[in-house]
Design a protein around this motif. Structure first.
Motif, PDB file in Angstrom:
ATOM      1  N   HIS A   1     -12.177  11.709   7.257  1.00  0.00           N
ATOM      2  CA  HIS A   1     -11.603  13.026   7.531  1.00  0.00           C
ATOM      3  C   HIS A   1     -11.177  13.674   6.232  1.00  0.00           C
ATOM      4  CE1 HIS A   1      -8.922  16.091   9.290  1.00  0.00           C
ATOM      5  NE2 HIS A   1      -9.629  15.922  10.387  1.00  0.00           N
ATOM      6  N   ARG A   2     -11.028  14.963   6.267  1.00  0.00           N
ATOM      7  CA  ARG A   2     -10.543  15.725   5.111  1.00  0.00           C
ATOM      8  C   ARG A   2      -9.141  15.269   4.696  1.00  0.00           C
ATOM      9  NH1 ARG A   2      -9.498  22.159   5.643  1.00  0.00           N
ATOM     10  NH2 ARG A   2      -8.715  22.517   3.547  1.00  0.00           N
ATOM     11  N   PHE A   3      -8.354  14.823   5.673  1.00  0.00           N
ATOM     12  CA  PHE A   3      -7.003  14.316   5.425  1.00  0.00           C
ATOM     13  C   PHE A   3      -6.932  12.868   5.895  1.00  0.00           C
ATOM     14  CE2 PHE A   3      -6.634  18.914   6.295  1.00  0.00           C
ATOM     15  CZ  PHE A   3      -6.208  19.325   5.038  1.00  0.00           C
ATOM     16  N   PRO A   4      -7.523  11.943   5.138  1.00  0.00           N
ATOM     17  CA  PRO A   4      -7.658  10.572   5.619  1.00  0.00           C
ATOM     18  C   PRO A   4      -6.333   9.838   5.832  1.00  0.00           C
ATOM     19  CG  PRO A   4      -8.338  10.726   3.320  1.00  0.00           C
ATOM     20  CD  PRO A   4      -8.110  12.122   3.809  1.00  0.00           C
ATOM     21  N   GLY A   5      -5.343  10.099   5.003  1.00  0.00           N
ATOM     22  CA  GLY A   5      -4.060   9.410   5.160  1.00  0.00           C
ATOM     23  C   GLY A   5      -3.369   9.761   6.465  1.00  0.00           C
ATOM     24  N   SER A   6      -3.261  11.060   6.738  1.00  0.00           N
ATOM     25  CA  SER A   6      -2.584  11.458   7.975  1.00  0.00           C
ATOM     26  C   SER A   6      -3.418  11.092   9.198  1.00  0.00           C
ATOM     27  CB  SER A   6      -2.257  12.958   7.965  1.00  0.00           C
ATOM     28  OG  SER A   6      -3.427  13.727   7.895  1.00  0.00           O
ATOM     29  N   MET A   7      -4.735  11.154   9.091  1.00  0.00           N
ATOM     30  CA  MET A   7      -5.571  10.784  10.232  1.00  0.00           C
ATOM     31  C   MET A   7      -5.553   9.284  10.477  1.00  0.00           C
ATOM     32  SD  MET A   7      -6.554  13.064  12.118  1.00  0.00           S
ATOM     33  CE  MET A   7      -6.702  14.812  12.162  1.00  0.00           C
ATOM     34  N   ALA A   8      -5.420   8.486   9.432  1.00  0.00           N
ATOM     35  CA  ALA A   8      -5.291   7.037   9.630  1.00  0.00           C
ATOM     36  C   ALA A   8      -4.058   6.751  10.470  1.00  0.00           C
ATOM     37  CB  ALA A   8      -5.213   6.319   8.281  1.00  0.00           C
TER      38      ALA A   8
ATOM     39  N   PRO B   1      -0.639  -0.611   8.021  1.00  0.00           N
ATOM     40  CA  PRO B   1      -0.956   0.813   7.839  1.00  0.00           C
ATOM     41  C   PRO B   1      -1.635   1.145   6.509  1.00  0.00           C
ATOM     42  CG  PRO B   1       1.221   0.577   8.776  1.00  0.00           C
ATOM     43  CD  PRO B   1       0.763  -0.797   8.411  1.00  0.00           C
ATOM     44  N   ASP B   2      -1.224   0.502   5.430  1.00  0.00           N
ATOM     45  CA  ASP B   2      -1.847   0.784   4.130  1.00  0.00           C
ATOM     46  C   ASP B   2      -3.284   0.282   4.085  1.00  0.00           C
ATOM     47  OD1 ASP B   2       0.454   2.035   3.160  1.00  0.00           O
ATOM     48  OD2 ASP B   2       1.281   0.150   2.381  1.00  0.00           O
ATOM     49  N   GLU B   3      -3.524  -0.899   4.650  1.00  0.00           N
ATOM     50  CA  GLU B   3      -4.888  -1.431   4.703  1.00  0.00           C
ATOM     51  C   GLU B   3      -5.775  -0.537   5.563  1.00  0.00           C
ATOM     52  OE1 GLU B   3      -5.245  -5.560   5.835  1.00  0.00           O
ATOM     53  OE2 GLU B   3      -3.565  -6.116   4.536  1.00  0.00           O
ATOM     54  N   PHE B   4      -5.240  -0.102   6.700  1.00  0.00           N
ATOM     55  CA  PHE B   4      -6.029   0.751   7.570  1.00  0.00           C
ATOM     56  C   PHE B   4      -6.314   2.096   6.898  1.00  0.00           C
ATOM     57  CE2 PHE B   4      -6.715   3.725  11.117  1.00  0.00           C
ATOM     58  CZ  PHE B   4      -7.852   3.127  11.657  1.00  0.00           C
ATOM     59  N   ALA B   5      -5.330   2.654   6.219  1.00  0.00           N
ATOM     60  CA  ALA B   5      -5.534   3.929   5.511  1.00  0.00           C
ATOM     61  C   ALA B   5      -6.631   3.795   4.460  1.00  0.00           C
ATOM     62  CB  ALA B   5      -4.227   4.393   4.870  1.00  0.00           C
ATOM     63  N   ALA B   6      -6.685   2.668   3.772  1.00  0.00           N
ATOM     64  CA  ALA B   6      -7.735   2.443   2.771  1.00  0.00           C
ATOM     65  C   ALA B   6      -9.111   2.419   3.434  1.00  0.00           C
ATOM     66  CB  ALA B   6      -7.483   1.143   2.021  1.00  0.00           C
ATOM     67  N   ILE B   7      -9.202   1.855   4.628  1.00  0.00           N
ATOM     68  CA  ILE B   7     -10.472   1.817   5.362  1.00  0.00           C
ATOM     69  C   ILE B   7     -10.886   3.231   5.767  1.00  0.00           C
ATOM     70  CG2 ILE B   7     -11.509   1.072   7.551  1.00  0.00           C
ATOM     71  CD1 ILE B   7      -9.821  -1.537   7.185  1.00  0.00           C
TER      72      ILE B   7
ATOM     73  N   GLY C   1     -16.255  -3.678  12.007  1.00  0.00           N
ATOM     74  CA  GLY C   1     -17.070  -4.611  12.765  1.00  0.00           C
ATOM     75  C   GLY C   1     -17.047  -4.330  14.261  1.00  0.00           C
ATOM     76  N   ARG C   2     -15.989  -3.713  14.743  1.00  0.00           N
ATOM     77  CA  ARG C   2     -15.849  -3.330  16.150  1.00  0.00           C
ATOM     78  C   ARG C   2     -14.714  -2.332  16.274  1.00  0.00           C
ATOM     79  NH1 ARG C   2     -12.025  -7.135  19.224  1.00  0.00           N
ATOM     80  NH2 ARG C   2     -10.809  -8.005  17.529  1.00  0.00           N
ATOM     81  N   LEU C   3     -14.718  -1.598  17.379  1.00  0.00           N
ATOM     82  CA  LEU C   3     -13.601  -0.695  17.682  1.00  0.00           C
ATOM     83  C   LEU C   3     -12.758  -1.379  18.742  1.00  0.00           C
ATOM     84  CD1 LEU C   3     -15.031   2.945  17.912  1.00  0.00           C
ATOM     85  CD2 LEU C   3     -13.687   1.914  16.087  1.00  0.00           C
ATOM     86  N   ASP C   4     -11.530  -1.672  18.402  1.00  0.00           N
ATOM     87  CA  ASP C   4     -10.632  -2.357  19.312  1.00  0.00           C
ATOM     88  C   ASP C   4      -9.236  -1.775  19.107  1.00  0.00           C
ATOM     89  OD1 ASP C   4      -8.503  -4.614  19.669  1.00  0.00           O
ATOM     90  OD2 ASP C   4     -10.225  -5.250  20.881  1.00  0.00           O
ATOM     91  N   ALA C   5      -8.707  -1.142  20.140  1.00  0.00           N
ATOM     92  CA  ALA C   5      -7.406  -0.477  20.014  1.00  0.00           C
ATOM     93  C   ALA C   5      -6.308  -1.453  19.619  1.00  0.00           C
ATOM     94  CB  ALA C   5      -7.050   0.217  21.329  1.00  0.00           C
ATOM     95  N   THR C   6      -6.320  -2.642  20.192  1.00  0.00           N
ATOM     96  CA  THR C   6      -5.277  -3.627  19.890  1.00  0.00           C
ATOM     97  C   THR C   6      -5.340  -4.047  18.426  1.00  0.00           C
ATOM     98  OG1 THR C   6      -5.356  -4.397  22.177  1.00  0.00           O
ATOM     99  CG2 THR C   6      -4.325  -5.869  20.572  1.00  0.00           C
ATOM    100  N   ALA C   7      -6.532  -4.318  17.927  1.00  0.00           N
ATOM    101  CA  ALA C   7      -6.689  -4.734  16.533  1.00  0.00           C
ATOM    102  C   ALA C   7      -6.301  -3.605  15.572  1.00  0.00           C
ATOM    103  CB  ALA C   7      -8.130  -5.181  16.284  1.00  0.00           C
ATOM    104  N   ILE C   8      -6.737  -2.379  15.872  1.00  0.00           N
ATOM    105  CA  ILE C   8      -6.409  -1.245  14.998  1.00  0.00           C
ATOM    106  C   ILE C   8      -4.904  -0.992  14.998  1.00  0.00           C
ATOM    107  CG2 ILE C   8      -6.665   1.263  14.702  1.00  0.00           C
ATOM    108  CD1 ILE C   8      -9.574   0.905  15.766  1.00  0.00           C
ATOM    109  N   ALA C   9      -4.285  -1.049  16.157  1.00  0.00           N
ATOM    110  CA  ALA C   9      -2.838  -0.818  16.252  1.00  0.00           C
ATOM    111  C   ALA C   9      -2.052  -1.840  15.451  1.00  0.00           C
ATOM    112  CB  ALA C   9      -2.406  -0.845  17.717  1.00  0.00           C
ATOM    113  N   ALA C  10      -2.560  -3.064  15.364  1.00  0.00           N
ATOM    114  CA  ALA C  10      -1.835  -4.153  14.700  1.00  0.00           C
ATOM    115  C   ALA C  10      -2.082  -4.216  13.192  1.00  0.00           C
ATOM    116  CB  ALA C  10      -2.234  -5.485  15.333  1.00  0.00           C
ATOM    117  N   MET C  11      -3.040  -3.453  12.692  1.00  0.00           N
ATOM    118  CA  MET C  11      -3.369  -3.522  11.267  1.00  0.00           C
ATOM    119  C   MET C  11      -2.232  -2.979  10.397  1.00  0.00           C
ATOM    120  SD  MET C  11      -7.392  -2.481  11.025  1.00  0.00           S
ATOM    121  CE  MET C  11      -7.466  -2.873   9.275  1.00  0.00           C
TER     122      MET C  11
END
Length: 192
Positions: free
Chosen positions: A77-84, A63-69, A51-61
């Motif tokens: 990315h070709r390596f989505p887990g490590s790039m997440a 990690p497993d939920e963010f990796a799924a996104i 919905g938006r790009l926000d460093a604070t929100a992304i940093a606080a997510m």
């Protein structure tokens, strides 16, 4: 912030890169082992999902939920887990050192060496990636601190060798042609 980078083939994605410092920082982070267009459209896809790009929100997510996104589909990315993990690391760094404002990474720098030092401190940004990003800031955003040409060399020259030199489809084709020629010679984009 207003730039002239045109690499994704998607006008909305390019507009995001040219107006959102975090999008630009994350696009460059993703630019490894995948085509440039795919890397730099990643922040746009991430914004669509969050919905938006926000460093604070992304940093606080979580990690497993963010990796799924990041995994999508489609994967960013070709390596989505490590790039997440890397995306969250960069966002945490921006939060911890720049109050969550990615533009502060380069805002107010006086010299190319200072900017290079700041960029190399970012998680996932090595020497070459930092130099290319500095060249993007100079060539596409007119951010040219004293000595940037030396600090960003060889990416500061007029050779169309990296994403910093892309302002449209013709320039993208020239960068690809140059990279293909260098690969045939057994050289990298940092070689002259």
């Amino acid at each position: 912030m207003k730039g002239t980078l045109a690499v994704t083939g998607n006008p909305e994605a390019d507009r995001l890169l040219n107006t959102d410092p975090l999008a630009l920082l994350l696009g460059m982070l993703l630019d490894q082992q995948i085509p440039m267009e795919w890397a730099f459209i990643g922040p746009y896809r991430l914004k669509e999902r969050l919905g938006r790009l926000d460093a604070t929100a992304i940093a606080a997510m979580d990690p497993d939920e963010f990796a799924a996104i990041v995994k999508g589909p489609p994967a960013l990315h070709r390596f989505p887990g490590s790039m997440a993990r890397r995306i969250q690391d960069v966002c945490r760094y921006v939060v911890d050192h720049y109050d969550g404002n990615a533009a502060k990474v380069w805002k107010g720098v006086k010299t190319g060496d200072e900017l290079l030092t700041r960029l190399k401190a970012l998680p996932g940004y090595g020497d070459e990636k930092s130099k290319i990003f500095m060249a993007i800031l100079a060539k596409r955003f007119s951010l040219t601190p004293a000595g940037w040409e030396q600090a960003a060399a060889p990416f500061s020259d007029l050779t169309r060798r990296s994403v910093a030199d892309i302002d449209g489809p013709e320039a993208l084709a020239k960068v690809r042609e140059w990279k293909k020629m260098m690969k045939a010679k057994g050289k990298t984009k940092a070689d002259s």
